[in-house]
Design a protein around this motif. Structure first.
Motif, PDB file in Angstrom:
ATOM      1  N   GLY A  22      52.924  90.892  12.037  1.00  0.00           N
ATOM      2  CA  GLY A  22      53.720  92.065  12.393  1.00  0.00           C
ATOM      3  C   GLY A  22      53.634  93.208  11.405  1.00  0.00           C
ATOM      4  N   SER A  23      52.982  93.001  10.271  1.00  0.00           N
ATOM      5  CA  SER A  23      52.877  94.070   9.270  1.00  0.00           C
ATOM      6  C   SER A  23      51.832  95.089   9.700  1.00  0.00           C
ATOM      7  N   PRO A  24      52.016  96.359   9.321  1.00  0.00           N
ATOM      8  CA  PRO A  24      51.033  97.382   9.711  1.00  0.00           C
ATOM      9  C   PRO A  24      49.665  97.133   9.107  1.00  0.00           C
ATOM     10  N   GLU A  25      49.617  96.568   7.887  1.00  0.00           N
ATOM     11  CA  GLU A  25      48.311  96.329   7.271  1.00  0.00           C
ATOM     12  C   GLU A  25      47.530  95.239   8.014  1.00  0.00           C
ATOM     13  N   ARG A  26      48.239  94.277   8.579  1.00  0.00           N
ATOM     14  CA  ARG A  26      47.567  93.220   9.339  1.00  0.00           C
ATOM     15  C   ARG A  26      46.897  93.800  10.579  1.00  0.00           C
ATOM     16  N   GLU A  27      47.600  94.651  11.275  1.00  0.00           N
ATOM     17  CA  GLU A  27      47.042  95.263  12.485  1.00  0.00           C
ATOM     18  C   GLU A  27      45.882  96.193  12.146  1.00  0.00           C
ATOM     19  N   ALA A  28      46.020  96.950  11.066  1.00  0.00           N
ATOM     20  CA  ALA A  28      44.949  97.871  10.656  1.00  0.00           C
ATOM     21  C   ALA A  28      43.695  97.104  10.260  1.00  0.00           C
ATOM     22  N   LEU A  29      43.873  95.983   9.573  1.00  0.00           N
ATOM     23  CA  LEU A  29      42.738  95.164   9.164  1.00  0.00           C
ATOM     24  C   LEU A  29      42.048  94.539  10.371  1.00  0.00           C
ATOM     25  N   LYS A  30      42.813  94.026  11.310  1.00  0.00           N
ATOM     26  CA  LYS A  30      42.209  93.441  12.510  1.00  0.00           C
ATOM     27  C   LYS A  30      41.414  94.487  13.296  1.00  0.00           C
ATOM     28  N   GLN A  31      41.935  95.704  13.333  1.00  0.00           N
ATOM     29  CA  GLN A  31      41.224  96.776  14.025  1.00  0.00           C
ATOM     30  C   GLN A  31      39.915  97.113  13.320  1.00  0.00           C
ATOM     31  N   ALA A  32      39.947  97.133  11.984  1.00  0.00           N
ATOM     32  CA  ALA A  32      38.732  97.423  11.211  1.00  0.00           C
ATOM     33  C   ALA A  32      37.684  96.334  11.433  1.00  0.00           C
ATOM     34  N   ILE A  33      38.106  95.084  11.460  1.00  0.00           N
ATOM     35  CA  ILE A  33      37.182  93.976  11.706  1.00  0.00           C
ATOM     36  C   ILE A  33      36.554  94.110  13.085  1.00  0.00           C
ATOM     37  N   SER A  34      37.374  94.410  14.077  1.00  0.00           N
ATOM     38  CA  SER A  34      36.870  94.568  15.442  1.00  0.00           C
ATOM     39  C   SER A  34      35.865  95.714  15.535  1.00  0.00           C
ATOM     40  N   THR A  35      36.179  96.819  14.877  1.00  0.00           N
ATOM     41  CA  THR A  35      35.272  97.976  14.897  1.00  0.00           C
ATOM     42  C   THR A  35      33.930  97.627  14.271  1.00  0.00           C
ATOM     43  N   PHE A  36      33.961  96.950  13.144  1.00  0.00           N
ATOM     44  CA  PHE A  36      32.718  96.596  12.458  1.00  0.00           C
ATOM     45  C   PHE A  36      31.898  95.599  13.280  1.00  0.00           C
ATOM     46  N   LYS A  37      32.575  94.675  13.927  1.00  0.00           N
ATOM     47  CA  LYS A  37      31.834  93.670  14.701  1.00  0.00           C
ATOM     48  C   LYS A  37      31.177  94.272  15.935  1.00  0.00           C
ATOM     49  N   ASN A  38      31.709  95.353  16.418  1.00  0.00           N
ATOM     50  CA  ASN A  38      31.167  95.977  17.629  1.00  0.00           C
ATOM     51  C   ASN A  38      30.118  97.044  17.341  1.00  0.00           C
ATOM     52  N   LYS A  39      29.717  97.153  16.074  1.00  0.00           N
ATOM     53  CA  LYS A  39      28.733  98.155  15.705  1.00  0.00           C
ATOM     54  C   LYS A  39      27.686  97.548  14.784  1.00  0.00           C
ATOM     55  N   LYS A  40      26.448  97.560  15.211  1.00  0.00           N
ATOM     56  CA  LYS A  40      25.361  97.059  14.375  1.00  0.00           C
ATOM     57  C   LYS A  40      24.831  98.204  13.498  1.00  0.00           C
ATOM     58  N   ILE A  41      24.655  97.929  12.217  1.00  0.00           N
ATOM     59  CA  ILE A  41      24.244  98.978  11.288  1.00  0.00           C
ATOM     60  C   ILE A  41      22.853  98.704  10.731  1.00  0.00           C
ATOM     61  N   ASP A  42      22.196  99.765  10.319  1.00  0.00           N
ATOM     62  CA  ASP A  42      20.890  99.704   9.671  1.00  0.00           C
ATOM     63  C   ASP A  42      21.083 100.283   8.270  1.00  0.00           C
ATOM     64  N   VAL A  43      21.071  99.439   7.272  1.00  0.00           N
ATOM     65  CA  VAL A  43      21.480  99.812   5.915  1.00  0.00           C
ATOM     66  C   VAL A  43      20.273 100.271   5.093  1.00  0.00           C
ATOM     67  N   PRO A  44      20.283 101.514   4.637  1.00  0.00           N
ATOM     68  CA  PRO A  44      19.185 102.002   3.809  1.00  0.00           C
ATOM     69  C   PRO A  44      19.407 101.701   2.328  1.00  0.00           C
ATOM     70  N   MET A  45      18.367 101.878   1.541  1.00  0.00           N
ATOM     71  CA  MET A  45      18.534 101.954   0.092  1.00  0.00           C
ATOM     72  C   MET A  45      18.917 103.391  -0.248  1.00  0.00           C
ATOM     73  N   TYR A  46      19.656 103.550  -1.340  1.00  0.00           N
ATOM     74  CA  TYR A  46      20.079 104.877  -1.783  1.00  0.00           C
ATOM     75  C   TYR A  46      19.411 105.173  -3.116  1.00  0.00           C
ATOM     76  N   ILE A  47      18.376 105.994  -3.067  1.00  0.00           N
ATOM     77  CA  ILE A  47      17.610 106.337  -4.262  1.00  0.00           C
ATOM     78  C   ILE A  47      17.646 107.852  -4.446  1.00  0.00           C
ATOM     79  N   GLY A  48      18.248 108.286  -5.530  1.00  0.00           N
ATOM     80  CA  GLY A  48      18.424 109.727  -5.723  1.00  0.00           C
ATOM     81  C   GLY A  48      19.212 110.302  -4.566  1.00  0.00           C
ATOM     82  N   ALA A  49      18.669 111.348  -3.943  1.00  0.00           N
ATOM     83  CA  ALA A  49      19.337 111.978  -2.795  1.00  0.00           C
ATOM     84  C   ALA A  49      18.891 111.377  -1.469  1.00  0.00           C
ATOM     85  N   GLU A  50      17.979 110.398  -1.519  1.00  0.00           N
ATOM     86  CA  GLU A  50      17.372 109.870  -0.293  1.00  0.00           C
ATOM     87  C   GLU A  50      18.031 108.587   0.204  1.00  0.00           C
ATOM     88  N   GLU A  51      18.041 108.433   1.515  1.00  0.00           N
ATOM     89  CA  GLU A  51      18.353 107.171   2.162  1.00  0.00           C
ATOM     90  C   GLU A  51      17.034 106.623   2.689  1.00  0.00           C
TER      91      GLU A  51
END
Length: 545
Positions: A22-51
């Motif tokens: 029932g805490s607001p942080e619990r609901e916010a965390l569950k929403q963040a987990i759901s959002t991340f699970k529904n989005k596949k990411i392509d993670v670059p390296m970060y070198i200088g100004a480049e991705e």
């Protein structure tokens, strides 16, 4: 140009949220987990100004749900490592000459962003990528990382204020320069806070950094890098790369501008790195700073006066929180004979109530171990204890199942041999080995605790008898860099218990303290005289006539 002595006072530790129903942080965390699970990411390296994206993409999957794909990250090669070094060295002079207040405020802003805007995103990334429960993630990737950033700003501020005395006619001062070259930060999978602290602590001191995280931690590492950039960290100050360890070492440890290593990981890898650096020592412009926090075989020693309930709680939490994948996790226990039966009865009963599974179910106490390789290693030790000719037996747990994730039950092994393999080897999993000793041979057992393991990271004494506590504290002085009295040997808090061990556990440079920051600074003493001598002769040389 400096216009004042800008000082940052001692902060308070970040307040932990409890994520209760029932805490607001619990609901916010569950929403963040759901959002991340529904989005596949392509993670670059970060070198200088480049991705930077490559043709070699590696999968990111939750250890507790291996069928789910979170995305990919792009692995680099030797050319990317060289490019990162060049980007760091290009950024070096401007960053080193940036005023302290402008450097400090970047890291304070990072802390603020994690505390507020990105708290639940960092939590979700750590939980999904590293299979941490909400509680374990909260104390790691939010509270501890925020504390590292805020306390380190204070500690650097304290260092800058430390100045030598001046006498009439002479002014003395000390400048705390960054190291002359680049720092390599190699970070582990198990703590997002460590992954964030190792590169930022060096950068805070004016250094430029090549940051290589463990592959199972890339999912949260890339989010931290985005936050660093949003907070205003200039391009090239920290360069995030994903490269195979030997490839990384071949380039970095052969570069003349290599100036420091900030490492958390296995003892074996650290020894190899140190040996390579030593072999190449003549090639560097300066002697590199080598800082490492490595393995542990952490103990809980109970005296015959111990409170059984305190002891059992310390064992359960110390051994099985985050699946035993903490450098500080309790993995060997010494139980006096007068308490053994009651301890085993209560320990087994408590362990049987522990729930294991996906971290999305907040009722679970444990998730999965990090990789299949880790699963297979731990399982092999458990199978070894079950052999008929073994000097050990599994008294609770021991089930291993990787059908849907890398799940291993919390397991207790009892042995009659204090030098049995699981009393000595670092397993890095949810396995506790127990040895019952004669209650009247406490001093002999102290010698056993001290001599059994090559490591000296954490340890605990559980006792009501204060003489026993004092004896253990003295006899085990070099057995653990963090020593706990009537508590589990885990859970060091920044600003309260500076963390690190010696022997095979590392260089004991104490992350979360002022000691660690000194390692990333190189002092220059400046003396100015206001009435310069004009004659080489001293008064004693004058004639008596």
């Amino acid at each position: 140009m400096n216009f004042g002595d800008f000082y940052y006072p001692l902060p308070a530790n970040e307040k932990q949220l409890d994520y209760a129903p029932g805490s607001p942080e619990r609901e916010a965390l569950k929403q963040a987990i759901s959002t991340f699970k529904n989005k596949k990411i392509d993670v670059p390296m970060y070198i200088g100004a480049e991705e930077i994206y490559t043709n070699k993409k590696l999968e990111i999957r939750p250890p507790h749900e291996t069928a789910h794909l979170l995305g990919h990250f792009n692995e680099g090669d030797a050319n990317h490592v060289k490019k990162a070094i060049n980007a760091a060295l290009k950024a070096k002079d401007k960053w080193a000459n940036t005023s302290w207040e402008n450097r400090a405020n970047i890291f304070l802003k990072i802390a603020e962003l994690i505390s507020t805007k990105y708290r639940f995103q960092v939590m979700a990334a750590t939980m999904l990528g590293q299979s941490k429960t909400a509680h374990q993630a909260e104390i790691d990737c939010t509270c501890e990382l925020i504390d590292f950033l805020r306390f380190n700003v204070h500690y650097v501020s304290e260092i800058y204020r430390q100045q030598p005395i001046s006498v009439p006619g002479i002014n003395n001062r000390v400048e705390y320069r960054p190291l002359e070259g680049f720092v390599l930060a190699v970070t582990p999978f198990n703590f997002t806070a460590i992954a964030g602290n190792l590169p930022t602590s060096a950068a805070m001191c004016g250094n430029v950094v090549i940051w290589k995280p463990a592959y199972p931690q890339v999912y949260s590492a890339q989010l931290l890098m985005k936050i660093f950039k949003e907070a205003g960290l200039p391009n090239g100050v920290i360069n995030l790369i994903y490269a195979d360890g030997p490839v990384l070492g071949e380039v970095c440890f052969n570069h003349p501008d290599f100036a420091g290593l900030h490492f958390t990981g296995s003892t074996g890898v650290f020894r190899t790195m140190w040996q390579t650096i030593g072999t190449n020592i003549g090639n560097y412009k300066t002697f590199p700073r080598i800082v490492g926090e490595t393995g542990g075989k952490d103990f809980v020693l109970a005296h015959k006066s111990a409170d059984v309930d305190v002891l059992v709680t310390a064992l359960v939490r110390g051994a099985f929180e985050y699946q035993g994948q903490k450098c500080s996790a309790a993995s060997r226990a010494y139980i006096p004979s007068n308490l053994a039966a009651e301890v085993k009865k209560k320990l087994v009963a408590q362990i049987k109530t522990i729930t294991i599974g996906t971290i999305e179910d907040f009722s679970n106490f444990m998730g999965a171990v990090i990789t299949e390789a880790s699963f297979n290693k731990i399982e092999s030790y458990i199978k070894g204890a079950r052999k008929k000719d073994s000097k050990a037996k599994v008294i609770v747990g021991g089930k291993c199942d990787k059908t849907n994730g890398y799940f291993i039950e919390p397991t207790v092994i009892e042995t009659t041999d204090p030098y049995y393999i699981t009393m000595c080897d670092e397993l890095f999993g949810p396995v506790l080995t127990m040895y019952v000793y004669d209650e009247n041979k406490f001093e002999d057992t102290l010698k056993l605790v001290d001599s059994t393991s090559q490591y000296a990271l954490t340890g605990a004494i559980i006792a009501k008898d204060r003489y026993a506590v004092e004896l253990a504290t003295n006899k085990l002085r070099n057995s653990a860099g963090n020593f706990y009295i009537n508590d589990k040997p885990t859970g060091a808090v920044v600003g309260q218990q500076p963390f690190g061990g010696a022997r095979a556990s590392g260089t004991n440079d104490k992350a979360g303290s002022i000691l660690n920051l000194y390692r990333w600074l190189s002092a220059r003493t400046v003396k100015e005289i206001f009435n310069s001598p004009t004659d080489y002769r001293y008064p004693f040389m004058q004639s008596e006539e």
